[in-house]
Design a protein around this motif. Structure first.
Motif, PDB file in Angstrom:
ATOM      1  N   GLN A  43       0.826  -1.206   0.000  1.00 42.14           N
ATOM      2  CA  GLN A  43       0.000   0.000   0.000  1.00 42.14           C
ATOM      3  C   GLN A  43       0.864   1.261   0.000  1.00 42.14           C
ATOM      4  OE1 GLN A  43      -2.753  -0.330   3.253  1.00 42.14           O
ATOM      5  NE2 GLN A  43      -4.334  -1.247   1.953  1.00 42.14           N
ATOM      6  N   ASN A  44       1.977   1.268   0.726  1.00 44.48           N
ATOM      7  CA  ASN A  44       2.866   2.430   0.706  1.00 44.48           C
ATOM      8  C   ASN A  44       3.461   2.641  -0.681  1.00 44.48           C
ATOM      9  OD1 ASN A  44       2.491   3.130   3.390  1.00 44.48           O
ATOM     10  ND2 ASN A  44       4.135   1.805   4.110  1.00 44.48           N
ATOM     11  N   VAL A  45       3.785   1.505  -1.350  1.00 40.65           N
ATOM     12  CA  VAL A  45       4.293   1.617  -2.727  1.00 40.65           C
ATOM     13  C   VAL A  45       3.227   2.214  -3.635  1.00 40.65           C
ATOM     14  CG1 VAL A  45       5.070   0.277  -4.718  1.00 40.65           C
ATOM     15  CG2 VAL A  45       5.957  -0.266  -2.444  1.00 40.65           C
ATOM     16  N   GLN A  46       1.967   1.773  -3.461  1.00 44.70           N
ATOM     17  CA  GLN A  46       0.874   2.310  -4.274  1.00 44.70           C
ATOM     18  C   GLN A  46       0.675   3.806  -4.014  1.00 44.70           C
ATOM     19  OE1 GLN A  46      -2.220  -0.550  -3.052  1.00 44.70           O
ATOM     20  NE2 GLN A  46      -2.407  -1.100  -5.213  1.00 44.70           N
ATOM     21  N   LEU A  47       0.742   4.204  -2.742  1.00 46.13           N
ATOM     22  CA  LEU A  47       0.561   5.626  -2.422  1.00 46.13           C
ATOM     23  C   LEU A  47       1.680   6.466  -3.045  1.00 46.13           C
ATOM     24  CD1 LEU A  47      -0.538   5.348   1.314  1.00 46.13           C
ATOM     25  CD2 LEU A  47      -1.914   6.228  -0.563  1.00 46.13           C
ATOM     26  N   ASP A  48       2.918   5.980  -2.974  1.00 46.91           N
ATOM     27  CA  ASP A  48       4.026   6.709  -3.599  1.00 46.91           C
ATOM     28  C   ASP A  48       3.822   6.805  -5.104  1.00 46.91           C
ATOM     29  OD1 ASP A  48       5.384   7.253  -1.260  1.00 46.91           O
ATOM     30  OD2 ASP A  48       6.569   5.410  -1.329  1.00 46.91           O
ATOM     31  N   ALA A  49       3.310   5.705  -5.721  1.00 46.04           N
ATOM     32  CA  ALA A  49       3.085   5.720  -7.166  1.00 46.04           C
ATOM     33  C   ALA A  49       2.003   6.736  -7.532  1.00 46.04           C
ATOM     34  CB  ALA A  49       2.699   4.323  -7.643  1.00 46.04           C
ATOM     35  N   VAL A  50       0.935   6.805  -6.736  1.00 42.54           N
ATOM     36  CA  VAL A  50      -0.144   7.763  -7.010  1.00 42.54           C
ATOM     37  C   VAL A  50       0.377   9.192  -6.910  1.00 42.54           C
ATOM     38  CG1 VAL A  50      -2.314   8.685  -6.121  1.00 42.54           C
ATOM     39  CG2 VAL A  50      -2.016   6.218  -6.378  1.00 42.54           C
ATOM     40  N   LEU A  51       1.115   9.493  -5.867  1.00 48.10           N
ATOM     41  CA  LEU A  51       1.609  10.864  -5.655  1.00 48.10           C
ATOM     42  C   LEU A  51       2.651  11.257  -6.702  1.00 48.10           C
ATOM     43  CD1 LEU A  51       1.886  10.882  -1.762  1.00 48.10           C
ATOM     44  CD2 LEU A  51       0.143  11.976  -3.172  1.00 48.10           C
ATOM     45  N   SER A  52       3.438  10.274  -7.179  1.00 54.21           N
ATOM     46  CA  SER A  52       4.437  10.603  -8.213  1.00 54.21           C
ATOM     47  C   SER A  52       3.786  10.921  -9.542  1.00 54.21           C
ATOM     48  CB  SER A  52       5.417   9.430  -8.366  1.00 54.21           C
ATOM     49  OG  SER A  52       4.745   8.284  -8.871  1.00 54.21           O
ATOM     50  N   GLY A  53       2.504  10.540  -9.708  1.00 54.41           N
ATOM     51  CA  GLY A  53       1.809  10.808 -10.963  1.00 54.41           C
ATOM     52  C   GLY A  53       1.080  12.144 -10.998  1.00 54.41           C
ATOM     53  N   ILE A  54       1.163  12.968  -9.945  1.00 57.19           N
ATOM     54  CA  ILE A  54       0.509  14.294  -9.936  1.00 57.19           C
ATOM     55  C   ILE A  54       1.180  15.204 -10.989  1.00 57.19           C
ATOM     56  CG2 ILE A  54       0.023  16.334  -8.555  1.00 57.19           C
ATOM     57  CD1 ILE A  54      -1.591  13.918  -7.747  1.00 57.19           C
ATOM     58  N   ARG A  55       0.334  15.876 -11.833  1.00 57.94           N
ATOM     59  CA  ARG A  55       0.846  16.734 -12.916  1.00 57.94           C
ATOM     60  C   ARG A  55       0.586  18.209 -12.574  1.00 57.94           C
ATOM     61  NH1 ARG A  55      -1.279  13.533 -18.363  1.00 57.94           N
ATOM     62  NH2 ARG A  55      -0.458  11.463 -17.795  1.00 57.94           N
ATOM     63  N   TYR A  56       1.632  19.029 -12.808  1.00 51.67           N
ATOM     64  CA  TYR A  56       1.493  20.463 -12.543  1.00 51.67           C
ATOM     65  C   TYR A  56       2.623  21.177 -13.289  1.00 51.67           C
ATOM     66  CZ  TYR A  56       4.938  18.934  -9.113  1.00 51.67           C
ATOM     67  OH  TYR A  56       6.014  18.351  -8.501  1.00 51.67           O
ATOM     68  N   PRO A  57       2.417  22.431 -13.682  1.00 49.65           N
ATOM     69  CA  PRO A  57       3.457  23.172 -14.405  1.00 49.65           C
ATOM     70  C   PRO A  57       4.612  23.524 -13.470  1.00 49.65           C
ATOM     71  CG  PRO A  57       1.594  24.586 -13.964  1.00 49.65           C
ATOM     72  CD  PRO A  57       1.170  23.200 -13.550  1.00 49.65           C
ATOM     73  N   ALA A  58       5.783  23.726 -14.067  1.00 51.46           N
ATOM     74  CA  ALA A  58       6.964  24.026 -13.258  1.00 51.46           C
ATOM     75  C   ALA A  58       6.825  25.351 -12.521  1.00 51.46           C
ATOM     76  CB  ALA A  58       8.209  24.048 -14.159  1.00 51.46           C
ATOM     77  N   ASP A  59       6.022  26.277 -13.060  1.00 51.87           N
ATOM     78  CA  ASP A  59       5.876  27.582 -12.409  1.00 51.87           C
ATOM     79  C   ASP A  59       4.731  27.619 -11.405  1.00 51.87           C
ATOM     80  OD1 ASP A  59       3.868  27.275 -14.199  1.00 51.87           O
ATOM     81  OD2 ASP A  59       4.051  29.265 -15.121  1.00 51.87           O
ATOM     82  N   ASP A  60       4.183  26.430 -11.055  1.00 58.40           N
ATOM     83  CA  ASP A  60       3.104  26.386 -10.048  1.00 58.40           C
ATOM     84  C   ASP A  60       3.651  26.895  -8.716  1.00 58.40           C
ATOM     85  OD1 ASP A  60       0.222  24.956  -9.536  1.00 58.40           O
ATOM     86  OD2 ASP A  60       1.514  24.769  -7.764  1.00 58.40           O
ATOM     87  N   PRO A  61       2.919  27.746  -8.003  1.00 55.26           N
ATOM     88  CA  PRO A  61       3.432  28.311  -6.747  1.00 55.26           C
ATOM     89  C   PRO A  61       3.721  27.250  -5.667  1.00 55.26           C
ATOM     90  CG  PRO A  61       1.097  28.793  -7.026  1.00 55.26           C
ATOM     91  CD  PRO A  61       1.572  28.256  -8.339  1.00 55.26           C
ATOM     92  N   ASP A  62       3.140  26.056  -5.793  1.00 56.25           N
ATOM     93  CA  ASP A  62       3.320  25.010  -4.754  1.00 56.25           C
ATOM     94  C   ASP A  62       4.128  23.836  -5.293  1.00 56.25           C
ATOM     95  OD1 ASP A  62       2.972  24.306  -2.162  1.00 56.25           O
ATOM     96  OD2 ASP A  62       0.909  23.622  -2.346  1.00 56.25           O
ATOM     97  N   ALA A  63       4.971  24.104  -6.343  1.00 57.66           N
ATOM     98  CA  ALA A  63       5.653  23.009  -7.031  1.00 57.66           C
ATOM     99  C   ALA A  63       6.589  22.236  -6.100  1.00 57.66           C
ATOM    100  CB  ALA A  63       6.426  23.548  -8.231  1.00 57.66           C
ATOM    101  N   ASP A  64       7.399  22.924  -5.265  1.00 59.27           N
ATOM    102  CA  ASP A  64       8.354  22.235  -4.381  1.00 59.27           C
ATOM    103  C   ASP A  64       7.651  21.339  -3.367  1.00 59.27           C
ATOM    104  OD1 ASP A  64      10.384  23.481  -5.731  1.00 59.27           O
ATOM    105  OD2 ASP A  64      10.586  25.123  -4.277  1.00 59.27           O
ATOM    106  N   ALA A  65       6.573  21.867  -2.750  1.00 56.48           N
ATOM    107  CA  ALA A  65       5.844  21.071  -1.748  1.00 56.48           C
ATOM    108  C   ALA A  65       5.180  19.857  -2.385  1.00 56.48           C
ATOM    109  CB  ALA A  65       4.811  21.945  -1.053  1.00 56.48           C
ATOM    110  N   LEU A  66       4.629  20.043  -3.600  1.00 54.32           N
ATOM    111  CA  LEU A  66       3.997  18.914  -4.284  1.00 54.32           C
ATOM    112  C   LEU A  66       5.021  17.844  -4.636  1.00 54.32           C
ATOM    113  CD1 LEU A  66       1.553  20.866  -6.633  1.00 54.32           C
ATOM    114  CD2 LEU A  66       0.910  19.395  -4.710  1.00 54.32           C
ATOM    115  N   GLY A  67       6.220  18.235  -5.031  1.00 59.08           N
ATOM    116  CA  GLY A  67       7.247  17.257  -5.375  1.00 59.08           C
ATOM    117  C   GLY A  67       7.747  16.472  -4.175  1.00 59.08           C
TER     118      GLY A  67
END
Length: 818
Positions: A203-227
């Protein structure tokens, strides 16, 4: 279980057929099996265990090792045991596999192992070794392991349990008390814990896989926190970050969609104007061609409508015929259900008649048995009268002979020692053949034996007659219940005879068979009607569907014809209007169309790009919430199962290392010690008492170790420090305690006979007396205890004995002393 008669043939040291009437030992008390060393005392116990379970009493010899080396080659090897369980008698006969001479020709052949269990009540016997062993186990209520621990304790088994390690004692208890189910529970919990741990990781592997698939532009104000989001991030922080991202992306998508919509609206308006202009020009060229085609289409659709109406008429006639046949069939399903119920009733009647017939057969058997018992009584009574007459004749002859002997010593003038007279006018004569005192004594014993035989035959005859009368009453009641019209009348019960009942059974059976034949024929016809009804209903459904389709097709064709006619008229009017319309500037309209299409494409591309980010992000957010909830549920179960597995497996830190199975076995050991200490205190005059002790540390499994309490000096020590005699008494008490507990856990099994094969030579006179008192207490309630021993003192204390002797010619003989 009580052995009644044991027969051994070419078995162990017994070369020829040897029969031991164990029933003569009685139903209670002690008896001793004594004899020469190696003569075959233990073989008697081996034979009983082999006959019952295909195993020797000590478990060290199998059937193939028990062929007598002293036997003649033609003498068969077998053991036959007649025994009693809860008042019923059974006979088991078993032989091992061995080589014997061929019946024809020279050489040897293999006699296959076989077994047979017969019943005194006439039931079919059980054959084949495994089936016989299973049947004996069910009758006695004990398997071989339980029987060898509680009924026949062989040499070497006493000290085995006393000096065993925790692991060895655990294996013994696992077999006796079937505690492996608790071990299986331990294993199941460990398996479940490992499975849940693997699921947590997955389940932890699945959660990491889901979060790694989040898409957002590089200039998004919350880019570092999302990564930086991962499975280890707090769920509340993750959902807050994802919700904020989705809000921003939804706003940008709404703006792009609005620009796309505006460009599309302007383009739609322009295209309408341009289209009208282009259509006016094209319409003028097409209307004439369409008008002619519309007239032809109307004629074609009218022809289709006429063909469909004709097919409808034919289908309606077929449906009418189907309805008529269905009405004639009626309701065959109901009739089939009624006939099926009747069939079951007839089957129940058939079973009842068969049971009554069996009862009649059993009644005839009881009647025959009663007659035989009466005949045996008459024979015994005649023998009794003859024995009495023989006894009286011999007594009279003996007394007469005594008078003749006295008369020979009398002389005239000498006083008679009987009457004192000195005159002897008529001396008694001495018979030529006078009976001896031994003959008179033998006649008296024969008379007493005949008296006992007559009494036993009379009791047996009374019991057989009572059984016959009770069975006759039961048969009468069963016959009146099943055939009241034949055995009851207004004038009272009809006399029940065998001929009358057999005739009634034959007539009722014939009537039943006729009813069954009629029922089968009716069921066959009802089944055929049900099949035909199903076929007709399916055909009706198909034709109804076809009719609906044809009706729709006819209506559609009629509507199409009307529409084509209307279209032709409309086209004529449009042609007139088109000729009057004037088109606009087509080139200018087309240039403006190109500009608007470019603007719409740019807006659509931006909307698509934003959608490509937003849609997977929404799915990822939903997946994260679902997986996070599942992980929370799994985490709660894992913590519970992990703690339970550690508890059952005895791996909790800072706790005594006791597995669940060992804990259950500790309970059994405590109960065994209660029984054992009652006898050990008697045998040691209150000095010794066994106790269960734990391990010395918490790093190893524990709970089944044994210690001994010395009440004379107040010390506690290991059982291994006991002397030979003390160890024997402790082992005997523990074995008897184990016997008591296994009987209790085996459903209250009652053993009428107990066998002990162990030397008592390590005991002094006082200890031996104490052991005998304990063993004598086991005989209370009609229990027989057999002991194998070489101790001479036991021969003086135990009257009933089985004496085994070696024969000079080889082999052994056995004698019963009661």
């Amino acid at each position: 279980m009580r052995p009644l008669k044991l027969t051994l043939s070419a078995f162990g040291p017994y070369a020829s057929a040897t029969t031991l009437e164990l029933e003569r030992l009685g139903k209670g008390g002690l008896y001793l099996v004594a004899g020469d060393t190696g003569a075959g005392k233990t073989t008697l116990f081996d034979a009983i265990t082999y006959a019952l379970y295909d195993r020797s009493s000590g478990g060290v010899r199998d059937g193939g090792m028990l062929r007598s080396k002293y036997a003649d080659p033609g003498t068969p090897t077998f053991v036959e045991l007649e025994f009693e369980v809860r008042g019923a008698r059974y006979t088991v006969r078993r032989n091992p596999e061995y080589l014997r001479p061929k019946a024809r020709g020279e050489g040897l052949t293999t006699e296959k192992a076989d077994a047979t269990l017969t019943f005194a009540d006439g039931r079919p016997p059980v054959t084949k070794a495994k089936e016989v062993t299973a049947a004996v186990t069910e009758l006695i209520g004990l398997d071989y392991n339980q029987f060898s621990q509680i009924a026949m304790i062989a040499q070497g088994q006493f000290t085995r349990l006393l000096n065993a390690t925790t692991e060895e004692r655990s294996r013994i208890f696992r077999k006796l008390f079937r505690t492996q189910r608790y071990q299986k529970l331990q294993d199941a919990l460990q398996e479940e814990n490992a499975k849940l741990t693997a699921q947590r990781t997955a389940q932890n592997v699945q959660l990491d896989a889901v979060l790694s698939g989040i898409r957002y532009p590089a200039d998004d104000p919350d880019a570092d926190a999302l990564g930086a989001l991962s499975a280890q991030t707090a769920p509340e922080e993750v959902t807050d970050r994802l919700d904020a991202l989705l809000t921003r992306q939804e706003a940008a998508l709404s703006a792009a969609a609005a620009a796309h919509t505006d460009a599309q609206t302007q383009l739609d308006a322009l295209q309408q104007t341009l289209g009208k202009a282009e259509q006016a020009e094209a319409l003028r060229r097409q209307l004439e061609t369409k008008q002619a085609a519309a007239q032809s289409e109307a004629d074609l659709e009218q022809a289709k409508a006429r063909r469909a109406r004709a097919q409808l008429n034919t289908l309606d006639e077929e449906l009418a015929r189907t309805e008529t046949e269905l009405a004639a069939l009626g309701d065959p399903e109901t009739q089939n259900a009624l006939l099926t119920a009747q069939k079951q009733q007839l089957a129940q009647r058939e079973a009842a008649l068969a049971a009554l017939s069996d009862s009649l057969t059993e009644d005839q058997r009881r009647t025959h048995a009663a007659k035989q018992a009466q005949e045996r009584y008459r024979t015994a009574a005649e023998a009794q009268d003859a024995a009495h007459a023989q006894r009286d004749t011999l007594e009279r002859g003996f007394l007469d002979a005594q008078a003749g002997l006295l008369a020979q010593t009398l002389t005239e003038g000498t006083p008679c020692p009987v009457c004192g007279s000195t005159h002897h006018p008529a001396k008694a004569s001495l018979p030529r053949t006078a009976p001896t005192q031994a003959q008179v004594t033998a006649a008296k014993k024969a008379s007493e034996t005949a008296d006992r035989a007559a009494q036993e035959a009379a009791a047996a005859a009374r019991e057989a007659l009572a059984t016959q009368r009770e069975g006759k009453a039961t048969l009468r009641r069963d016959a009146e219940q099943l055939l009241p019209e034949r055995f009851t009348s207004p004038d009272g019960p009809v006399p029940l005879t065998v001929v009358l009942l057999k005739t009634a059974l034959a007539e009722e059976t014939a009537a039943l068979q006729a009813a069954q034949r009629e029922n089968r024929e009716s069921l066959r016809k009802a089944g055929a009607d049900c099949t035909r009804r199903t076929q007709l209903e399916a055909a009706r459904k198909t034709k109804a569907a076809q009719r609906t389709a044809l009706e729709a097709a006819a209506a559609a064709a009629e509507q199409a014809a009307a529409a084509s006619t209307a279209t032709a008229a409309a086209l004529a009017q449009q042609l007139t209007d088109a000729k009057q319309s004037v088109p606009g500037d087509l080139d200018a309209l087309r240039a403006r169309q190109t500009e608007l299409q470019a603007a719409r494409g740019q807006a659509a591309a931006l909307e698509k790009a934003l959608t490509a980010q937003l849609v997977p992000n929404r799915s990822a957010a939903a997946d994260y919430r679902r997986l996070a909830d599942a992980r929370q549920t799994l985490e709660a179960r894992w913590q519970w199962v992990n703690a339970l597995a550690a508890t059952a497996g005895g791996t909790l830190s800072s706790k005594q290392k006791i597995r669940l199975e060992a804990y259950i076995q500790m309970h059994y050991l405590d109960r065994i010690l209660v029984h054992a200490n009652t006898r050990l205190m008697q045998m040691t005059a209150g000095q010794y008492e066994l106790e269960r002790v734990g391990a010395e540390n918490q790093r190893s499994q524990s709970g089944l170790d044994l210690g001994v309490i010395d009440h004379y000096n107040g010390t506690r020590r290991s059982v291994k420090t006991l002397s030979g005699g003390e160890s024997f008494k402790a082992s005997l008490a523990l074995a008897l305690g184990l016997s008591d507990e296994v009987q209790r856990t085996a459903g209250g099994i009652r053993l009428d006979t107990l066998f002990l094969d162990e030397g008592f030579g390590s005991l002094d006179d006082e200890s031996l007396e104490q052991a005998i008192r304990v063993l004598s207490s086991l005989t209370e309630g009609d229990r027989l205890v057999g002991i194998i021993s070489h101790v001479a003192a036991l021969k003086d204390r135990i009257d009933r004995q089985v004496l085994v002797k070696k024969a000079r010619s080889g082999g052994s003989t056995v004698e019963l002393v009661v």
